[in-house]
Design a protein around this motif. Structure first.
Motif, short mmCIF file in Angstrom:
data_model
loop_
_atom_site.label_atom_id
_atom_site.label_comp_id
_atom_site.label_asym_id
_atom_site.label_seq_id
_atom_site.Cartn_x
_atom_site.Cartn_y
_atom_site.Cartn_z
N GLY A 3 -10.50 -7.97 -7.08
CA GLY A 3 -9.32 -8.33 -7.85
C GLY A 3 -8.07 -8.02 -7.05
O GLY A 3 -8.14 -7.50 -5.95
N HIS A 4 -6.92 -8.37 -7.61
CA HIS A 4 -5.65 -8.13 -6.91
C HIS A 4 -5.28 -6.65 -6.98
O HIS A 4 -5.36 -6.04 -8.03
N SER A 5 -4.89 -6.09 -5.86
CA SER A 5 -4.55 -4.67 -5.81
C SER A 5 -3.10 -4.43 -6.19
O SER A 5 -2.21 -5.09 -5.69
N LYS A 6 -2.87 -3.45 -7.05
CA LYS A 6 -1.51 -3.04 -7.40
C LYS A 6 -1.12 -1.78 -6.62
O LYS A 6 -0.08 -1.19 -6.86
N PHE A 7 -1.97 -1.37 -5.70
CA PHE A 7 -1.76 -0.06 -5.06
C PHE A 7 -0.46 -0.03 -4.28
O PHE A 7 0.29 0.94 -4.36
N ALA A 8 -0.17 -1.09 -3.51
CA ALA A 8 1.06 -1.11 -2.72
C ALA A 8 2.27 -1.10 -3.64
O ALA A 8 3.30 -0.52 -3.32
N ASN A 9 2.14 -1.74 -4.79
CA ASN A 9 3.22 -1.77 -5.76
C ASN A 9 3.47 -0.37 -6.33
O ASN A 9 4.60 0.08 -6.44
N ILE A 10 2.39 0.31 -6.67
CA ILE A 10 2.52 1.64 -7.26
C ILE A 10 3.09 2.63 -6.25
O ILE A 10 3.87 3.49 -6.59
N LYS A 11 2.70 2.47 -4.98
CA LYS A 11 3.27 3.32 -3.94
C LYS A 11 4.60 2.70 -3.50
O LYS A 11 4.76 2.28 -2.37
N HIS A 12 5.54 2.62 -4.44
CA HIS A 12 6.76 1.87 -4.21
C HIS A 12 7.60 2.45 -3.09
O HIS A 12 7.55 3.63 -2.79
N THR A 140 -9.00 4.92 -1.08
CA THR A 140 -8.16 3.86 -0.53
C THR A 140 -8.37 3.73 0.98
O THR A 140 -8.53 4.72 1.69
N TYR A 141 -8.37 2.48 1.43
CA TYR A 141 -8.48 2.17 2.86
C TYR A 141 -7.37 1.21 3.24
O TYR A 141 -6.96 0.36 2.44
N LYS A 142 -6.87 1.35 4.45
CA LYS A 142 -5.91 0.39 4.97
C LYS A 142 -6.61 -0.93 5.23
O LYS A 142 -7.84 -0.99 5.36
N ALA A 143 -5.83 -1.98 5.36
CA ALA A 143 -6.39 -3.32 5.56
C ALA A 143 -7.24 -3.39 6.83
O ALA A 143 -8.21 -4.15 6.89
N GLU A 144 -6.90 -2.58 7.82
CA GLU A 144 -7.62 -2.61 9.09
C GLU A 144 -9.08 -2.17 8.96
O GLU A 144 -9.88 -2.38 9.89
N ALA A 145 -9.43 -1.55 7.85
CA ALA A 145 -10.82 -1.09 7.67
C ALA A 145 -11.79 -2.25 7.64
O ALA A 145 -12.99 -2.08 7.93
N GLY A 146 -11.32 -3.44 7.29
CA GLY A 146 -12.20 -4.61 7.23
C GLY A 146 -11.69 -5.61 6.23
O GLY A 146 -10.77 -5.33 5.45
N SER A 165 -8.63 -5.67 -3.52
CA SER A 165 -8.12 -5.81 -2.16
C SER A 165 -6.95 -6.77 -2.12
O SER A 165 -6.89 -7.73 -2.88
N ASP A 166 -5.99 -6.50 -1.24
CA ASP A 166 -4.94 -7.45 -0.91
C ASP A 166 -4.54 -7.21 0.53
O ASP A 166 -5.21 -6.47 1.26
N GLU A 167 -3.45 -7.84 0.96
CA GLU A 167 -3.08 -7.75 2.38
C GLU A 167 -2.67 -6.35 2.79
O GLU A 167 -2.61 -6.03 3.97
N ASP A 168 -2.37 -5.47 1.82
CA ASP A 168 -1.92 -4.12 2.14
C ASP A 168 -3.06 -3.11 2.25
O ASP A 168 -2.87 -2.03 2.78
N GLY A 169 -4.24 -3.45 1.71
CA GLY A 169 -5.34 -2.50 1.78
C GLY A 169 -6.35 -2.69 0.66
O GLY A 169 -6.37 -3.72 -0.01
N HIS A 170 -7.17 -1.67 0.49
CA HIS A 170 -8.28 -1.74 -0.46
C HIS A 170 -8.29 -0.52 -1.37
O HIS A 170 -8.10 0.61 -0.91
N GLU A 171 -8.51 -0.75 -2.64
CA GLU A 171 -8.75 0.31 -3.63
C GLU A 171 -10.21 0.25 -4.03
O GLU A 171 -10.70 -0.81 -4.43
#
Length: 247
Positions: A3-12, A140-146, A165-171
């Motif tokens: 699904g779409h990650s809100k993690f980058a949004n929450i880490k404003h 959480t993983y950065k996008a570079e993880a895969g 997952s989204d372009e900023d990373g993975h939850e």
């Protein structure tokens, strides 16, 4: 599961957070010390300590700082920290859960209550908002993880419950009791995570407008600036176009 990650949004406003690195190291050190004091000082034998150390490494905390935080617990000179959870409300009825590690309960209670009241929020009673969240493990993983497919496959094999997952990373979400086991399994396939901790995931999110978002983010910033506050969780959703205006 995806699904779409809100993690980058929450880490404003990550740039603003980067400027608080010394404060971040202090909070990470406190968690490491508490984890080491509650169990063995060996991260391999202490799941909470291992996760705290992994998170500190992911934030580029120097090894010497990590070791000092562990030594502080074993040296007997560590303060007695108490875990205190606060619940409250922000603008638009947003629910917030504030987790703290405090060596002075009265000070922390007063500080958190004051921050809520001065920044457009109000502190609620214990249990007033927690019922709207699930207590889960979050890795959480950065996008570079895969890519999403690789991370999804690894997460499923490790026993995770959900992934976004989204372009900023993975939850990667797990049952609370499975956090350490899943994190250890993922480390073998994806490397060390960016972070791994127990989290509060909202059952329903509240979308806020630009004015509400500004007030809300100011409230969260003020809470996070407090030395005793470790993490702030919320059920808010700030649309991307509004977040870009506020960044």
């Amino acid at each position: 599961m995806a699904g779409h990650s809100k993690f980058a949004n929450i880490k404003h406003r990550k740039g603003a957070q980067d400027k608080k690195r010394s404060a971040l190291f202090s909070k990470l050190s406190r968690e490491i010390t508490v984890a080491a004091k509650m169990g063995t000082p060996d991260p391999d034998m202490n799941p909470r300590l291992r996760l705290a150390v992994q998170t500190a490494r992911a934030q580029s905390m120097p090894k010497d700082n990590i070791q000092r935080a562990i030594d502080k617990a074993t040296g007997g000179d560590a303060e007695d920290y108490e875990e205190i959870r606060f619940e409250g409300f922000g603008p638009a009825g947003v629910s917030l859960i504030v987790e703290t590690l405090s060596d002075n309960r009265n000070r922390t209670v007063t500080d958190v209550r004051t921050i809520f009241s001065k920044n457009g929020g109000n502190m609620g009673e214990s249990g007033s908002v927690a019922h709207g969240f699930e207590r889960l493990g979050l890795i959480t993983y950065k996008a570079e993880a895969g890519d999403e497919e690789k991370v999804l496959e690894a997460a499923m094999e490790a026993g995770a419950e959900d992934i976004a997952s989204d372009e900023d990373g993975h939850e990667i979400w797990t049952a609370a009791d499975d956090l350490h086991a899943v994190a250890s399994a993922l480390e073998k396939s994806l490397g060390e995570p960016e972070g791994a901790k127990l989290a509060w995931r909202p059952n329903v999110e509240v979308t806020v407008n630009e004015k509400e978002a500004q007030t809300l983010l100011n409230l969260i910033d003020a809470l996070e600036d407090n030395d005793d506050v470790q993490t702030v969780w919320g059920n808010y959703d700030v649309p991307d176009e509004i977040m870009e205006k506020l960044n």
